[in-house]
Design an enzyme around this catalytic site. Structure first.
Site, PDB file in Angstrom:
ATOM      1  N   TYR A  52      -7.821 -11.619  33.414  1.00 60.99           N
ATOM      2  CA  TYR A  52      -8.428 -10.290  33.421  1.00 60.99           C
ATOM      3  C   TYR A  52      -9.347 -10.164  32.223  1.00 60.99           C
ATOM      4  O   TYR A  52      -9.036 -10.650  31.123  1.00 60.99           O
ATOM      5  CB  TYR A  52      -7.351  -9.206  33.362  1.00 60.99           C
ATOM      6  CG  TYR A  52      -7.916  -7.802  33.390  1.00 60.99           C
ATOM      7  CD1 TYR A  52      -8.468  -7.277  34.556  1.00 60.99           C
ATOM      8  CD2 TYR A  52      -7.909  -7.020  32.244  1.00 60.99           C
ATOM      9  CE1 TYR A  52      -9.001  -5.992  34.571  1.00 60.99           C
ATOM     10  CE2 TYR A  52      -8.439  -5.735  32.252  1.00 60.99           C
ATOM     11  CZ  TYR A  52      -8.983  -5.229  33.418  1.00 60.99           C
ATOM     12  OH  TYR A  52      -9.520  -3.969  33.433  1.00 60.99           O
ATOM     13  N   ASP A  66     -14.185   2.049  23.128  1.00 57.21           N
ATOM     14  CA  ASP A  66     -14.244   1.921  24.593  1.00 57.21           C
ATOM     15  C   ASP A  66     -14.665   3.256  25.210  1.00 57.21           C
ATOM     16  O   ASP A  66     -13.869   3.964  25.821  1.00 57.21           O
ATOM     17  CB  ASP A  66     -12.863   1.489  25.113  1.00 57.21           C
ATOM     18  CG  ASP A  66     -12.854   1.285  26.623  1.00 57.21           C
ATOM     19  OD1 ASP A  66     -13.919   1.048  27.201  1.00 57.21           O
ATOM     20  OD2 ASP A  66     -11.749   1.391  27.218  1.00 57.21           O
ATOM     21  N   ASP A  93     -13.625  -5.684  34.243  1.00 55.72           N
ATOM     22  CA  ASP A  93     -13.722  -4.233  34.184  1.00 55.72           C
ATOM     23  C   ASP A  93     -15.200  -3.836  34.128  1.00 55.72           C
ATOM     24  O   ASP A  93     -15.909  -4.206  33.187  1.00 55.72           O
ATOM     25  CB  ASP A  93     -12.976  -3.769  32.927  1.00 55.72           C
ATOM     26  CG  ASP A  93     -13.020  -2.279  32.683  1.00 55.72           C
ATOM     27  OD1 ASP A  93     -13.676  -1.563  33.456  1.00 55.72           O
ATOM     28  OD2 ASP A  93     -12.398  -1.839  31.697  1.00 55.72           O
ATOM     29  N   ASP A  95     -16.188  -0.561  34.258  1.00 55.48           N
ATOM     30  CA  ASP A  95     -16.236   0.864  33.898  1.00 55.48           C
ATOM     31  C   ASP A  95     -16.641   1.713  35.112  1.00 55.48           C
ATOM     32  O   ASP A  95     -16.056   1.576  36.169  1.00 55.48           O
ATOM     33  CB  ASP A  95     -17.165   1.091  32.705  1.00 55.48           C
ATOM     34  CG  ASP A  95     -16.590   0.570  31.398  1.00 55.48           C
ATOM     35  OD1 ASP A  95     -15.373   0.338  31.343  1.00 55.48           O
ATOM     36  OD2 ASP A  95     -17.345   0.382  30.440  1.00 55.48           O
ATOM     37  N   HIS A 120     -13.471  -3.819  39.033  1.00 55.94           N
ATOM     38  CA  HIS A 120     -13.055  -2.474  39.424  1.00 55.94           C
ATOM     39  C   HIS A 120     -14.029  -1.453  38.879  1.00 55.94           C
ATOM     40  O   HIS A 120     -14.569  -1.593  37.779  1.00 55.94           O
ATOM     41  CB  HIS A 120     -11.601  -2.164  39.026  1.00 55.94           C
ATOM     42  CG  HIS A 120     -11.270  -2.292  37.584  1.00 55.94           C
ATOM     43  ND1 HIS A 120     -11.605  -1.339  36.648  1.00 55.94           N
ATOM     44  CD2 HIS A 120     -10.622  -3.267  36.894  1.00 55.94           C
ATOM     45  CE1 HIS A 120     -11.154  -1.708  35.453  1.00 55.94           C
ATOM     46  NE2 HIS A 120     -10.562  -2.880  35.573  1.00 55.94           N
ATOM     47  N   GLU A 122     -14.429   2.732  38.261  1.00 57.79           N
ATOM     48  CA  GLU A 122     -13.541   3.870  38.073  1.00 57.79           C
ATOM     49  C   GLU A 122     -14.225   5.195  38.388  1.00 57.79           C
ATOM     50  O   GLU A 122     -15.450   5.257  38.538  1.00 57.79           O
ATOM     51  CB  GLU A 122     -12.980   3.871  36.659  1.00 57.79           C
ATOM     52  CG  GLU A 122     -14.009   4.063  35.571  1.00 57.79           C
ATOM     53  CD  GLU A 122     -13.471   3.684  34.204  1.00 57.79           C
ATOM     54  OE1 GLU A 122     -13.490   4.549  33.309  1.00 57.79           O
ATOM     55  OE2 GLU A 122     -13.040   2.521  34.031  1.00 57.79           O
ATOM     56  N   CYS A 130     -11.070   5.529  27.130  1.00 62.13           N
ATOM     57  CA  CYS A 130      -9.914   4.694  27.453  1.00 62.13           C
ATOM     58  C   CYS A 130      -8.977   5.441  28.396  1.00 62.13           C
ATOM     59  O   CYS A 130      -8.701   6.632  28.210  1.00 62.13           O
ATOM     60  CB  CYS A 130      -9.176   4.310  26.176  1.00 62.13           C
ATOM     61  SG  CYS A 130      -7.596   3.496  26.456  1.00 62.13           S
ATOM     62  N   ARG A 165     -10.613   2.046  40.682  1.00 63.18           N
ATOM     63  CA  ARG A 165      -9.674   2.599  39.707  1.00 63.18           C
ATOM     64  C   ARG A 165      -9.815   4.122  39.719  1.00 63.18           C
ATOM     65  O   ARG A 165     -10.925   4.650  39.698  1.00 63.18           O
ATOM     66  CB  ARG A 165      -9.990   2.066  38.309  1.00 63.18           C
ATOM     67  CG  ARG A 165      -9.214   2.793  37.213  1.00 63.18           C
ATOM     68  CD  ARG A 165      -9.498   2.211  35.858  1.00 63.18           C
ATOM     69  NE  ARG A 165      -9.506   3.239  34.823  1.00 63.18           N
ATOM     70  CZ  ARG A 165      -9.656   3.015  33.529  1.00 63.18           C
ATOM     71  NH1 ARG A 165      -9.831   1.793  33.085  1.00 63.18           N
ATOM     72  NH2 ARG A 165      -9.666   4.019  32.664  1.00 63.18           N
ATOM     73  N   GLU A 199      -4.595   4.384  37.402  1.00 63.77           N
ATOM     74  CA  GLU A 199      -4.452   4.305  35.951  1.00 63.77           C
ATOM     75  C   GLU A 199      -3.443   5.316  35.420  1.00 63.77           C
ATOM     76  O   GLU A 199      -3.311   6.429  35.928  1.00 63.77           O
ATOM     77  CB  GLU A 199      -5.815   4.537  35.294  1.00 63.77           C
ATOM     78  CG  GLU A 199      -5.821   4.478  33.781  1.00 63.77           C
ATOM     79  CD  GLU A 199      -5.440   3.115  33.208  1.00 63.77           C
ATOM     80  OE1 GLU A 199      -4.308   2.648  33.495  1.00 63.77           O
ATOM     81  OE2 GLU A 199      -6.248   2.539  32.464  1.00 63.77           O
ATOM     82  N   ASN A 221      -1.365  -1.498  35.323  1.00 58.69           N
ATOM     83  CA  ASN A 221      -1.900  -1.777  33.992  1.00 58.69           C
ATOM     84  C   ASN A 221      -0.790  -1.610  32.963  1.00 58.69           C
ATOM     85  O   ASN A 221      -0.350  -0.499  32.691  1.00 58.69           O
ATOM     86  CB  ASN A 221      -3.054  -0.815  33.699  1.00 58.69           C
ATOM     87  CG  ASN A 221      -3.637  -1.019  32.307  1.00 58.69           C
ATOM     88  OD1 ASN A 221      -3.327  -1.978  31.626  1.00 58.69           O
ATOM     89  ND2 ASN A 221      -4.486  -0.092  31.899  1.00 58.69           N
TER      90      ASN A 221
END
Length: 307
Positions: A52, A66, A93, A95, A120, A122, A130, A165, A199, A221
């Protein structure tokens, strides 16, 4: 030697097959987070099923928080460096997809070209934060599903895994938040998501509820110091989770060890007491296939140039 022998398309095919099999076998695919290409190779050598690549880690690697400051070029470039060093499939990731639906489409094709096995997208607003911090906001369902639909329409390899996500669980307390997460997950699957990443789930029962709500793989996660309890692989498998990630764990451990070593240098002026905590030179050379490079070099220069 050099890079992975397994073609990216083959990595994607293998990941899809293994994910599909988890529904009958109950296996849970384990994807520790790689913080650089060398750590990805170590993850492979230790027998894990995938790698990952965390957005939080990529941001931290640049000394940034982040909050969506990294660019598609930075993320795809680092993702390519990591993915090409391992035979394992790598999920990255992305975002919120780096913009509007057309930007999301470009993101997918860029990540395909970089050799990733999946990503993914989101449903947070921009700028994001985050997933385990308070005060998150998510976009409306129409905007969230447009992102996923754009991603699904843009991919050229049908085996490239597009995961949705959702951070909506954190927008309401108790059963109301879980209900929102289940409804959002269903809508994202209808929009074309191949898997769901709910998440900041609080309990195993919440993971089980999402698992029951959708007929695609579900990811857990297990990030430290967050909203979720740190459940074991077996606990997650028992409630039907298909993939588990430890996104920042290896970076945290490496940075913790680095901090302690620097403190030791300040305190005693040498690191002789830390040798047993270090990767040995022999271990590093084995991990980077030093002998294969040496053999290759010897074979290339096995002639004499006439003067």
């Amino acid at each position: 030697m050099l890079y992975s022998k397994t073609d990216p398309a083959e990595k994607r095919r293998i990941l899809r097959e293994r994910l599909a099999a988890t529904f009958s076998t109950g296996e849970l695919l384990r994807f520790p987070g790689a913080f650089n290409p060398l750590s990805a190779r170590l993850i492979e050598r230790k027998g894990f099923e995938g790698v990952y690549i965390s957005g939080a880690v990529l941001s931290a690697d640049l000394g940034l928080p982040d909050i969506g400051l990294t660019t598609l070029t930075e993320v795809a470039g680092r993702g390519e460096q990591i993915a090409r060093m391992t035979e394992l499939p790598a999920i990255i990731d992305a975002d919120t997809g780096f913009g509007e639906p057309m930007n999301v489409a470009r993101t997918i094709q860029h990540l395909e070209n970089a050799g990733l096995a999946g990503t993914h997208i989101e449903d947070q607003i921009n700028p994001k934060r985050c997933g385990h911090l308070d005060g998150k906001s998510v976009v409306d369902e129409n905007t969230a599903t447009k992102r996923i639909r754009a991603a699904a329409d843009a991919r050229r390899d049908p085996n490239f895994l597009i995961m949705a996500r959702t951070d909506i669980r954190a927008t309401a307390e108790g059963p109301a938040g879980l209900a929102l997460a289940k409804d959002r997950a269903k809508a994202l699957v209808d929009a074309g998501a191949d898997a769901i990443f709910p998440e900041a789930m609080r309990t195993l029962e919440e993971f089980a509820a999402v698992r029951e709500a959708v007929d695609v793989p579900v990811l857990a996660n297990m990030t430290e110091f967050g909203k979720s309890e740190l459940f074991s692989v077996q606990q997650l498998a028992d409630v039907g989770v298909n993939i588990v990630i430890w996104p920042v764990s290896m970076l945290r451990i490496a940075m913790g060890a680095t901090e302690r070593a620097l403190d030791e240098l300040n305190r005693v002026g040498h690191l002789r007491g830390k040798l047993d905590e270090m990767q040995h030179r022999a271990g590093l050379y084995e991990l980077v296939d030093y002998e294969d490079y040496n053999r290759f070099d010897t074979n290339v220069f096995n002639f004499t140039v006439e003067k």
